[in-house]
Design an enzyme around this catalytic site. Structure first.
Site, PDB file in Angstrom:
ATOM      1  N   LYS A 180       0.832  -1.216   0.000  1.00  0.00           N
ATOM      2  CA  LYS A 180       0.000   0.000   0.000  1.00  0.00           C
ATOM      3  C   LYS A 180       0.868   1.269   0.000  1.00  0.00           C
ATOM      4  CE  LYS A 180      -3.577  -2.515  -0.288  1.00  0.00           C
ATOM      5  NZ  LYS A 180      -4.259  -3.312   0.683  1.00  0.00           N
TER       6      LYS A 180
HETATM    7  C1  LIG Z   1      -5.397  -4.439   0.971  1.00  0.00           C
HETATM    8  C2  LIG Z   1      -6.872  -4.283   0.964  1.00  0.00           C
HETATM    9  C3  LIG Z   1      -7.671  -4.615   2.057  1.00  0.00           C
HETATM   10  C4  LIG Z   1      -7.148  -5.363   3.235  1.00  0.00           C
HETATM   11  O1  LIG Z   1      -6.125  -4.712   3.869  1.00  0.00           O
HETATM   12  P1  LIG Z   1      -5.265  -5.491   4.966  1.00  0.00           P
HETATM   13  O2  LIG Z   1      -4.582  -4.373   5.686  1.00  0.00           O
HETATM   14  O3  LIG Z   1      -4.312  -6.375   4.225  1.00  0.00           O
HETATM   15  O4  LIG Z   1      -6.203  -6.236   5.831  1.00  0.00           O
HETATM   16  C5  LIG Z   1      -9.014  -4.309   2.022  1.00  0.00           C
HETATM   17  N1  LIG Z   1      -9.559  -3.717   0.941  1.00  0.00           N
HETATM   18  C6  LIG Z   1      -8.838  -3.411  -0.140  1.00  0.00           C
HETATM   19  C7  LIG Z   1      -9.513  -2.736  -1.288  1.00  0.00           C
HETATM   20  C8  LIG Z   1      -7.470  -3.702  -0.168  1.00  0.00           C
HETATM   21  O5  LIG Z   1      -6.762  -3.432  -1.271  1.00  0.00           O
END
Ligand SMILES: *Cc1c(COP(=O)(O)O)cnc(C)c1O
Length: 383
Positions: A180
């Protein structure tokens, strides 16, 4: 090999993690508090509560909203499975509504068509960093008495009509997963204006212990605590926050870098028989999380998977965001979805491919991605 989504980790993070290890306090403590405060200020929300993932953030946001068995929650099929899974974990039913093909975000008209007397909430996802049409979604929520919980996993830096993502809706959830825009290894955050939501999320995230239990993490001496809810183990640790407090101040600089890479991709792809991302909507800030192209075999002479395979052979890692979620076996079987239910999401799902967009990429690496792409997608004669 250019690893897809590989994050930038600076020496500051390394030093902070080491200092945290040496401090003897590696659990939830002062660094989590500091990171929450920095994030709260960055977003301009009243509260920011750190948790160990966006999945946890979504789960708790839905729970404190009172979503549970018998309820329906409308979301997009063009998302990571965590969005729908968090809804399922509350006992509620995820109801998908198709996306707009150009923006790839949930279509407010389709949301309205999916509303029933059982609908409790809408979970929009700002796909790839592009803010959803929050004006229309907020209007629907007001009209039908629904709660909006934003999945802003892709959209930390986003803005909609001058307002910062994270300060619009009752509850907004962020991810700091390794790919991210801000990474803490694993981690997430909920932002909210509501004191009651904030207090309950904090309590639910730590076993359901009474609020003063958090004081166990201070040096004020032993405190007895009470268990007031069968909560979860969703707290962030100081090791994770050690990364976050140095990643956060770089967000805007890194967004500017990803904007540059984005423009370069746009420019370099414009003569290729592929579809590049639509420009951002007026008066929004796109968080530039994913640069997604669409590969149509009729135009490219190759399928998306062939192009991915050839890019991999040339040392370029790519991603798919996403295969339409309703077509995954669990949702088909449990929720009864079929091919053809959400044609826009399905068309995107089998043609989308995400190119590397990390702020860590050098200009040479960006050019290498472009050269590799141009060598495996047929450039029309005369171009
Ligand atoms: C990465 C992601 C999540 C989950 O995030 P985590 O921190 O890995 O639990 C949820 N929604 C979207 C759209 C994502 O890309």
């Amino acid at each position: 090999m250019l690893i897809f989504g590989s994050p930038y980790i600076g020496e500051e993070e390394v030093a902070e993690v080491v200092a945290t290890l040496r401090s003897g306090w590696i659990g939830t403590g002062p660094k989590v508090k500091k990171f929450e405060e920095m994030f709260r200020e960055y977003v301009g929300a009243k509260h920011a509560i750190a948790v160990n993932s966006c999945t946890a953030a979504l789960h708790l946001s839905l729970l404190v909203s009172g979503v549970g068995p018998g309820d329906e929650v409308i979301t997009t099929p063009m998302t990571f499975c965590a969005t729908a899974n968090a809804i399922l974990h509350t006992g509620a039913r995820p109801v998908f509504a198709d996306v707009d093909e150009a923006t790839m975000n949930i279509d407010p008209g389709q949301i309205q068509a999916a509303i029933t007397p059982r609908t409790r909430a809408i979970v929009p996802v700002h796909l790839a960093g592009r803010p959803c049409d929050m004006e229309r979604i907020e209007r629907l929520a007001r009209t039908f008495g629904l709660l909006v919980i934003e999945d802003a996993a892709h959209c930390i830096e986003g803005r909609f009509h001058g307002r910062k993502i994270g300060a619009l809706s009752p509850l907004t959830c962020f991810s700091f997963y390794v790919t991210k825009n801000l990474v803490t290894g694993e981690g997430g955050m909920v932002t909210t204006e509501d004191d009651e939501f904030a207090a309950r999320i904090k309590m639910y995230a730590l076993h359901g212990l009474s609020a003063d239990a958090w004081q166990r993490f201070s040096d004020k001496g032993y405190k007895h605590y009470q268990v007031v809810f069968p909560g979860f183990k969703y707290n962030m640790t100081d090791l994770q926050a050690s990364l976050g407090i140095h990643q956060l101040p770089r967000l805007e600089r890194f967004l500017a870098r990803r904007n540059d890479i984005w423009r370069r991709y746009d420019e370099a792809c414009c003569d290729l028989p592929i579809r590049t991302p639509a420009p951002p909507e007026p008066d929004t800030v796109h968080a530039r999380h994913l640069y997604t192209i669409r590969i149509d075999p009729e135009e490219c002479g190759k399928t998306r998977d062939q192009v991915m395979g050839e890019l991999h052979e040339r040392g370029i890692g790519t991603g798919v965001h996403y295969t339409a979620l309703h077509l995954q076996p669990y949702y088909r079987e449990r929720l009864g979805y079929r091919e053809g239910d959400f044609p826009n999401a399905e068309r995107i799902g089998c043609s989308t491919l995400s190119l590397p967009l990390s702020a860590k990429l050098t200009d040479q690496e960006v050019e290498a991605v472009i050269a590799a792409l141009r060598s495996c997608v047929r450039v029309p004669v005369g171009a």
